[in-house]
Design a protein around this motif. Structure first.
Motif, mmCIF file in Angstrom:
data_model
loop_
_atom_site.group_PDB
_atom_site.id
_atom_site.type_symbol
_atom_site.label_atom_id
_atom_site.label_comp_id
_atom_site.label_asym_id
_atom_site.label_seq_id
_atom_site.Cartn_x
_atom_site.Cartn_y
_atom_site.Cartn_z
ATOM 1 N N GLY A 152 -10.606 -9.612 -3.057
ATOM 2 C CA GLY A 152 -11.765 -8.442 -2.916
ATOM 3 C C GLY A 152 -11.002 -7.685 -1.628
ATOM 4 N N ILE A 153 -11.938 -6.575 -1.388
ATOM 5 C CA ILE A 153 -11.790 -5.830 -0.253
ATOM 6 C C ILE A 153 -11.746 -6.609 0.956
ATOM 7 C CG2 ILE A 153 -12.686 -3.826 1.128
ATOM 8 C CD1 ILE A 153 -11.339 -3.039 -1.465
ATOM 9 N N GLU A 154 -12.674 -7.446 0.969
ATOM 10 C CA GLU A 154 -13.019 -8.464 2.437
ATOM 11 C C GLU A 154 -11.795 -9.311 2.701
ATOM 12 O OE1 GLU A 154 -16.718 -10.421 2.532
ATOM 13 O OE2 GLU A 154 -16.495 -10.606 4.713
ATOM 14 N N ASP A 155 -11.134 -9.731 1.382
ATOM 15 C CA ASP A 155 -9.808 -10.588 1.617
ATOM 16 C C ASP A 155 -8.762 -9.611 2.134
ATOM 17 O OD1 ASP A 155 -10.221 -13.052 0.279
ATOM 18 O OD2 ASP A 155 -10.790 -11.789 -1.323
ATOM 19 N N CYS A 156 -8.779 -8.095 1.710
ATOM 20 C CA CYS A 156 -7.610 -7.362 2.114
ATOM 21 C C CYS A 156 -7.924 -6.913 3.435
ATOM 22 C CB CYS A 156 -7.841 -6.130 1.378
ATOM 23 S SG CYS A 156 -7.537 -6.226 -0.435
ATOM 24 N N PHE A 157 -9.087 -6.822 4.012
ATOM 25 C CA PHE A 157 -9.270 -6.558 5.442
ATOM 26 C C PHE A 157 -8.780 -7.370 6.275
ATOM 27 C CE2 PHE A 157 -11.673 -5.776 9.308
ATOM 28 C CZ PHE A 157 -12.106 -4.305 9.253
ATOM 29 N N MET A 158 -9.035 -8.544 5.796
ATOM 30 C CA MET A 158 -8.944 -9.909 6.702
ATOM 31 C C MET A 158 -7.359 -9.952 6.662
ATOM 32 S SD MET A 158 -12.142 -12.536 5.340
ATOM 33 C CE MET A 158 -11.623 -13.882 6.193
ATOM 34 N N ALA A 159 -6.656 -9.963 5.729
ATOM 35 C CA ALA A 159 -5.334 -9.947 5.841
ATOM 36 C C ALA A 159 -4.883 -8.739 6.683
ATOM 37 C CB ALA A 159 -4.708 -9.615 4.456
ATOM 38 N N LEU A 160 -5.345 -7.665 6.657
ATOM 39 C CA LEU A 160 -4.853 -6.776 7.857
ATOM 40 C C LEU A 160 -5.087 -6.937 9.104
ATOM 41 C CD1 LEU A 160 -5.882 -3.593 5.775
ATOM 42 C CD2 LEU A 160 -3.527 -4.164 6.143
ATOM 43 N N ILE A 161 -6.278 -7.691 9.535
ATOM 44 C CA ILE A 161 -6.632 -7.827 10.661
ATOM 45 C C ILE A 161 -6.192 -9.215 11.402
ATOM 46 C CG2 ILE A 161 -8.547 -6.250 10.926
ATOM 47 C CD1 ILE A 161 -10.443 -8.733 10.959
ATOM 48 N N GLU A 162 -5.574 -10.036 10.605
ATOM 49 C CA GLU A 162 -5.270 -11.568 10.850
ATOM 50 C C GLU A 162 -4.437 -11.384 12.210
ATOM 51 O OE1 GLU A 162 -5.748 -15.508 11.018
ATOM 52 O OE2 GLU A 162 -6.525 -14.606 9.099
ATOM 53 N N PRO A 163 -3.389 -10.800 12.128
ATOM 54 C CA PRO A 163 -2.382 -10.848 13.295
ATOM 55 C C PRO A 163 -2.942 -10.702 14.624
ATOM 56 C CG PRO A 163 -1.447 -9.412 11.667
ATOM 57 C CD PRO A 163 -2.967 -9.605 11.208
ATOM 58 N N HIS A 164 -4.101 -9.750 14.683
ATOM 59 C CA HIS A 164 -4.846 -9.296 15.909
ATOM 60 C C HIS A 164 -6.027 -10.447 16.086
ATOM 61 C CE1 HIS A 164 -2.362 -5.686 15.285
ATOM 62 N NE2 HIS A 164 -3.162 -5.528 14.016
ATOM 63 N N ALA A 165 -6.384 -11.257 15.136
ATOM 64 C CA ALA A 165 -7.529 -12.171 15.157
ATOM 65 C C ALA A 165 -7.197 -13.446 16.142
ATOM 66 C CB ALA A 165 -8.305 -12.226 13.791
ATOM 67 N N ALA A 166 -6.588 -13.041 17.287
ATOM 68 C CA ALA A 166 -6.265 -14.428 18.019
ATOM 69 C C ALA A 166 -7.454 -15.228 18.444
ATOM 70 C CB ALA A 166 -5.429 -14.063 19.299
ATOM 71 N N HIS A 167 -8.735 -14.478 19.049
ATOM 72 C CA HIS A 167 -9.864 -14.934 19.481
ATOM 73 C C HIS A 167 -10.771 -15.356 18.616
ATOM 74 C CE1 HIS A 167 -12.111 -11.318 19.342
ATOM 75 N NE2 HIS A 167 -10.978 -10.635 19.862
#
Lengths: 305, 249
Positions: free
Chosen positions: A290-305
């Motif tokens: 879904g769009i939420e999966d896509c969004f999460m895949a896009l931000i994952e590299p920055h979601a360190a914290h």
């Protein structure tokens, strides 16, 4: 023709320390329902304030209906409707007084443009003598939408109209937007990913940048990884165990199951099943993102914290 | 889970404002270590019910015990044993992280030595050690939420009440917040949470759905889906809330 054109807009605060918008460019077509999707701090409100001529950008250029947001700000203000994220009507005026006040500001009357707001206003009419401050959240939102529409704008800007609103009222609000959309260009922002699919096109935003812009279908099509839905009896334990496996790009709870993302062919279902054999009740199914999966895949590299 | 201690027990809990019955004879029990989702449309009565449970509003009729104490007659004892976090109010924005920790630890009755140890541990767990002197308003929203939650449970309460704790953050931060909730529940802290995200309802051990001041449905997410022959909590919520007679906050 484009109703809105944004070219290389940058906006900073605190002497450049905070980048609210970082070189943002996009355009919105006439009659489009365009969504800005992203969490708080993504830059959605800054973008609205610039397009509605309330703020000046540090650099870049933007046009609304062919008018420049800096040079032609007066002309733009007559042709747009803006519903800010914070409730901004007069709390001490009644429903009807608010609406007629906004109509008068734009040199028109409720009667003249009634057909545009009719669908929404009939739901408010039983409360027309109630002070706006005494309305429920859902009703305030409907009144704010009426007030933003009463001068028949060409472009409507809605900043997080559904934040904090329950799921049923959210659905009703979107049904109203879809009915309006044939007559007006709408730019709407939302932190709710499930609302993205109701837009013609969406921009996924994070930290002042547009990460991806496409139709909701196009965004889903560009998801290149494999996505599996996994559930078992010990969900919390399962999250930890899956994240500890090699080549897992993301593993997060999605309702009753986990969505597990990895590069195509990094794992087979059988391989995962044996790696997780200590868990009982394991159900593994391939799913469409879904769009939420896509969004999460896009931000994952920055979601360190 | 059914045999553990009951942390909340509401019996015919009711609140009227003049003619208007905001909460109408609700009955439910929450067990220790349970994550209990308290759902309902805007205006269904959730906030009013929660205010009674945390001891800041008195029931018109009926009663409830929280952490073993009566919410009407022993509200101060209730307040000492609970934690509370809401999206609207959680931290003081104009003072630094460390001072917020000391302030909340202080009002929750932690002694200074205990507080020092707890504060250090908390900063380390949240990976915020370098931000002790940062003003809370300068923190990203996701950090604020994690800090607010950690402070709401700094005194190891029996139960923590969370009123829409995850609004406005990105989907990964939202899920990481839920992992903190799970971890607290695993330590035995009972979690009572309201949310407008229906996927989060699925993370709860049990949920209740309020409609017009009453509890219209209450069970585990799986049982509710069977009962309503539905595949999602969202669909069940929509079905129940569309039948509501009243709307509003």
């Amino acid at each position: 023709m484009s109703a809105v054109i944004v070219e290389h807009i940058t906006k900073t605060f605190n002497k450049g320390k905070i980048k609210a918008l970082d070189n943002v460019s996009f355009s919105v077509q006439e009659g489009e329902l365009f969504g800005l999707i992203g969490p708080d701090g993504a830059g959605k409100t800054s973008l609205f304030r610039i397009l509605t001529t309330l703020w000046l950008a540090d650099s870049g250029k933007a046009e609304v209906k062919g008018l420049d947001v800096v040079q032609d700000y007066k002309a733009i203000r007559k042709r747009i409707g803006y519903m800010p994220g914070k409730f901004s009507l007069y709390q001490d005026l009644t429903v009807e007084e608010n609406l007629s006040f906004f109509a008068t500001l734009f040199n028109t009357t409720i009667r003249e443009n009634y057909d545009l707001v009719k669908d929404i206003y009939v739901q408010l009419e039983p409360f027309k003598d109630r002070k706006a401050g005494k309305l429920s959240g859902g009703m305030k939102q409907k009144l704010a939408l009426c007030c933003a529409l009463i001068h028949k704008p060409d472009v409507l800007f809605l900043d997080e109209p559904t934040t904090g609103v329950d799921p049923v009222s959210r659905k009703e609000f979107w049904e109203m937007l879809r009915r309006l959309q044939s007559r007006i260009t709408i730019i709407v922002s939302t932190p709710y990913m499930d609302e993205a699919t109701l837009c013609d096109r969406i921009a996924l935003m994070q930290d002042g940048r547009i990460m991806q812009l496409d139709t909701p279908e196009g965004i889903v099509r560009s998801f290149n990884d494999t996505l599996l839905s996994i559930r078992g009896n010990d969900m919390f334990g399962l999250i930890g165990a899956i994240r500890a496996l090699p080549e897992i790009s993301g593993c997060y709870a999605f309702g009753e199951s986990l969505h597990v993302r990895f590069p195509a062919d990094a794992w087979t279902e059988t391989g995962l099943r044996s790696a997780l054999e200590q868990f009982s009740g394991l159900v593994i199914e391939p799913i469409t993102p879904g769009i939420e999966d896509c969004f999460m895949a896009l931000i994952e590299p920055h979601a360190a914290h | 889970m059914q045999h553990t201690e009951q942390v909340i027990q509401a019996v015919n809990l009711t609140k009227r404002f003049g003619e208007f019955t905001a909460v109408d004879h609700i009955n439910f029990t929450v067990h220790q270590g349970e994550v209990f989702g308290f759902l309902g449309a805007n205006g269904a009565g959730k906030t009013t019910a929660m205010k009674m449970l945390i001891g800041i509003s008195t029931p018109t009729e009926g009663s409830a015990t929280v952490a073993g104490f009566d919410i009407a007659t022993q509200s101060e004892s209730v307040k000492q044993r609970i934690g509370y976090m809401s999206q609207k109010f959680s931290l003081y924005e104009d003072i630094p992280v460390m001072e917020n920790i000391r302030f909340f630890g202080g009002i929750y009755g932690l002694r200074s030595k205990e507080l020092k140890t707890k504060a250090a541990a908390l900063l380390e767990t949240l990976e915020m050690g370098s931000h002790a002197k940062t003003l809370v308003r300068d923190l990203p929203l996701g950090w604020k939420q994690k800090l607010a939650f950690s402070l709401a449970i700094i005194h190891e309460p029996k139960i923590v009440f969370l009123d829409e704790p995850t609004g406005g953050v990105d989907p990964i931060t939202r899920r990481k917040f839920w992992e903190l909730i799970y971890a607290a529940a695993a330590r035995g802290i009972t979690v009572f949470v309201t949310t407008h995200y229906m996927d989060e309802a699925e993370y709860c051990n049990r949920i209740s759905i309020m409609v017009d001041g009453r509890i219209a449905a209450m069970d585990t997410p799986a049982n509710l889906k069977t009962q309503f022959q539905s595949t999602s909590i969202d669909a069940i919520f929509t079905q129940l809330a569309r039948g509501a007679q009243r709307s509003g906050d």
